[in-house]
Scaffold this motif. Structure first.
Motif, short mmCIF file in Angstrom:
data_model
loop_
_atom_site.label_atom_id
_atom_site.label_comp_id
_atom_site.label_asym_id
_atom_site.label_seq_id
_atom_site.Cartn_x
_atom_site.Cartn_y
_atom_site.Cartn_z
N VAL A 109 -2.61 -35.38 21.39
CA VAL A 109 -2.28 -36.33 22.44
C VAL A 109 -0.83 -36.06 22.86
N PRO A 110 -0.61 -35.53 24.06
CA PRO A 110 0.75 -35.13 24.45
C PRO A 110 1.80 -36.23 24.31
N SER A 111 1.44 -37.46 24.64
CA SER A 111 2.42 -38.54 24.57
C SER A 111 2.83 -38.85 23.14
N VAL A 112 2.00 -38.45 22.17
CA VAL A 112 2.30 -38.67 20.76
C VAL A 112 2.97 -37.45 20.14
N GLY A 113 2.71 -36.29 20.76
CA GLY A 113 3.31 -35.06 20.25
C GLY A 113 2.47 -34.39 19.18
N GLY A 114 1.18 -34.68 19.13
CA GLY A 114 0.31 -34.07 18.14
C GLY A 114 -0.98 -34.85 17.99
N SER A 115 -1.71 -34.56 16.92
CA SER A 115 -3.00 -35.21 16.68
C SER A 115 -2.90 -36.37 15.70
N SER A 116 -1.70 -36.67 15.24
CA SER A 116 -1.51 -37.81 14.35
C SER A 116 -0.06 -38.28 14.45
N THR A 117 0.16 -39.49 13.99
CA THR A 117 1.50 -40.04 13.98
C THR A 117 1.57 -41.12 12.91
N THR A 118 2.77 -41.46 12.51
CA THR A 118 2.98 -42.57 11.58
C THR A 118 3.68 -43.69 12.33
N VAL A 119 3.08 -44.86 12.28
CA VAL A 119 3.64 -46.04 12.94
C VAL A 119 4.40 -46.87 11.91
N THR A 120 5.63 -47.22 12.22
CA THR A 120 6.42 -48.12 11.39
C THR A 120 6.73 -49.37 12.19
N LEU A 121 6.35 -50.51 11.63
CA LEU A 121 6.55 -51.78 12.32
C LEU A 121 7.49 -52.67 11.50
N ALA A 122 8.51 -53.17 12.14
CA ALA A 122 9.41 -54.12 11.50
C ALA A 122 8.67 -55.44 11.29
N PRO A 123 9.19 -56.32 10.47
CA PRO A 123 8.57 -57.64 10.32
C PRO A 123 8.37 -58.31 11.68
N ARG A 124 7.17 -58.73 11.97
CA ARG A 124 6.78 -59.37 13.23
C ARG A 124 6.90 -58.43 14.43
N GLY A 125 7.03 -57.13 14.16
CA GLY A 125 7.22 -56.18 15.24
C GLY A 125 5.92 -55.78 15.93
N THR A 126 6.05 -55.28 17.15
CA THR A 126 4.91 -54.86 17.97
C THR A 126 5.17 -53.48 18.54
N THR A 127 4.12 -52.67 18.69
CA THR A 127 4.27 -51.36 19.30
C THR A 127 3.06 -51.05 20.16
N ILE A 128 3.18 -50.02 20.97
CA ILE A 128 2.08 -49.54 21.81
C ILE A 128 2.01 -48.03 21.70
N ILE A 129 0.81 -47.49 21.62
CA ILE A 129 0.57 -46.05 21.69
C ILE A 129 -0.18 -45.81 22.99
N GLU A 130 0.39 -45.02 23.90
CA GLU A 130 -0.19 -44.83 25.22
C GLU A 130 -0.61 -43.39 25.45
N ALA A 131 -1.67 -43.22 26.22
CA ALA A 131 -2.11 -41.90 26.68
C ALA A 131 -2.28 -42.00 28.19
N PRO A 132 -1.28 -41.54 28.97
CA PRO A 132 -1.29 -41.72 30.43
C PRO A 132 -2.40 -40.93 31.12
N ASN A 133 -2.71 -41.34 32.33
CA ASN A 133 -3.69 -40.67 33.19
C ASN A 133 -3.03 -39.45 33.82
N THR A 134 -3.04 -38.35 33.05
CA THR A 134 -2.41 -37.12 33.51
C THR A 134 -3.32 -35.93 33.21
N GLY A 135 -3.54 -35.06 34.19
CA GLY A 135 -4.35 -33.88 33.98
C GLY A 135 -5.84 -34.19 33.97
N GLY A 136 -6.62 -33.24 33.42
CA GLY A 136 -8.07 -33.41 33.35
C GLY A 136 -8.48 -34.39 32.27
N LEU A 137 -9.74 -34.81 32.33
CA LEU A 137 -10.25 -35.81 31.40
C LEU A 137 -10.34 -35.26 29.98
#
Length: 253
Positions: free
Chosen positions: A82-110
């Motif tokens: 996934v280009p926006s992630v920079g690879g096929s996996s990632t590690t998410v770290t969330l602070a206490p009460r924290g929120t995050t989003i992982i996005e894959a934009p509408n770019t290129g072919g399906l």
């Protein structure tokens, strides 16, 4: 925390607390870890490009920081970059009460696949996907995360005036055949079919187009999806009403 330590496998994971130095009854401990509960969850449809956008929202409701892995798989069961992630996996770290989003934009072919997340207790989330078609307002649907490790899933379909689409992910490390059985609103048999999936593979289809399921047109009822070898299956249902789409919640057994 104490209750989480009694979770049954495969929902036992080890998560680090932050800060690394922790004061515990007057004693300073560095790199303290607790075994707390967590489970594998799947977003069975993750598409980007070709008019599609996908995202995953995650929130940590705990009073401590957590880190956990997120992996992406292509329909063939291979790692999906996934280009926006920079690879096929990632590690998410969330602070206490924290929120995050992982996005894959509408770019290129399906590109299509699914997401697997080792979700610790106290972390909640959901997925979103968006369809963009020229001349039509963007359409979005919320995607519930499916619990992995279950061999049967059931969804309710309505093909009276609508179309039901599905995404089926084999979250096992072995090839699996998924048996599909349709019943109508009276519980009578409508049809059956099956799909074969590679280890960690996925497929998507309009349900009525699968062999043996054309009889669902004009009816409503339920569909069961069962991993024939007792493996793990995750299913997402989609209801299409013209240009509008919405997700169908699936009950896993």
């Amino acid at each position: 925390l104490h209750q989480g330590m009694h979770a049954e496998p495969p929902c036992a994971v080890t998560l680090s607390l932050d800060p690394a130095t922790f004061s515990f009854f007057g004693t300073t401990v560095t790199g303290l870890q607790f075994a707390i509960s967590g489970c594998q969850y799947v977003m069975p449809q993750f598409a980007f490009g070709g008019g599609w956008y996908s995202a995953v929202y995650l929130t940590n409701t705990n009073s401590f920081s957590v880190s956990f892995p997120v992996a992406f798989f292509a329909d063939a069961g291979t790692p999906l970059s996934v280009p926006s992630v920079g690879g096929s996996s990632t590690t998410v770290t969330l602070a206490p009460r924290g929120t995050t989003i992982i996005e894959a934009p509408n770019t290129g072919g399906l590109i299509q696949g699914y997401v697997s997340i080792l979700l610790p207790t106290g972390v909640v989330g959901y997925g979103i996907f968006r369809s963009s078609t020229p001349g039509i307002a963007d359409q979005e649907a919320v995607v519930p995360l499916s619990l992995a490790g279950t061999s049967t899933a059931t969804l309710i379909w309505d093909d009276t005036s609508y179309i039901t689409a599905i995404a089926i992910a084999n979250t096992s490390n072995i090839a699996e055949t998924i048996a599909i059985t349709l019943l109508d609103n009276s519980g009578a048999f409508v049809g059956s079919s099956s799909v074969s999936l590679q280890p960690n593979g996925k497929t998507e289809a309009v349900l009525r187009t699968l062999p043996g399921l054309a009889g669902m047109v004009g009816k409503r009822g339920s569909a069961s999806f069962t991993a024939a070898s007792g493996g793990s299956v995750a299913v997402l249902g989609l209801r299409v009403n013209g240009s509008a789409i919405t997700s169908i919640p699936v009950a896993a057994q």
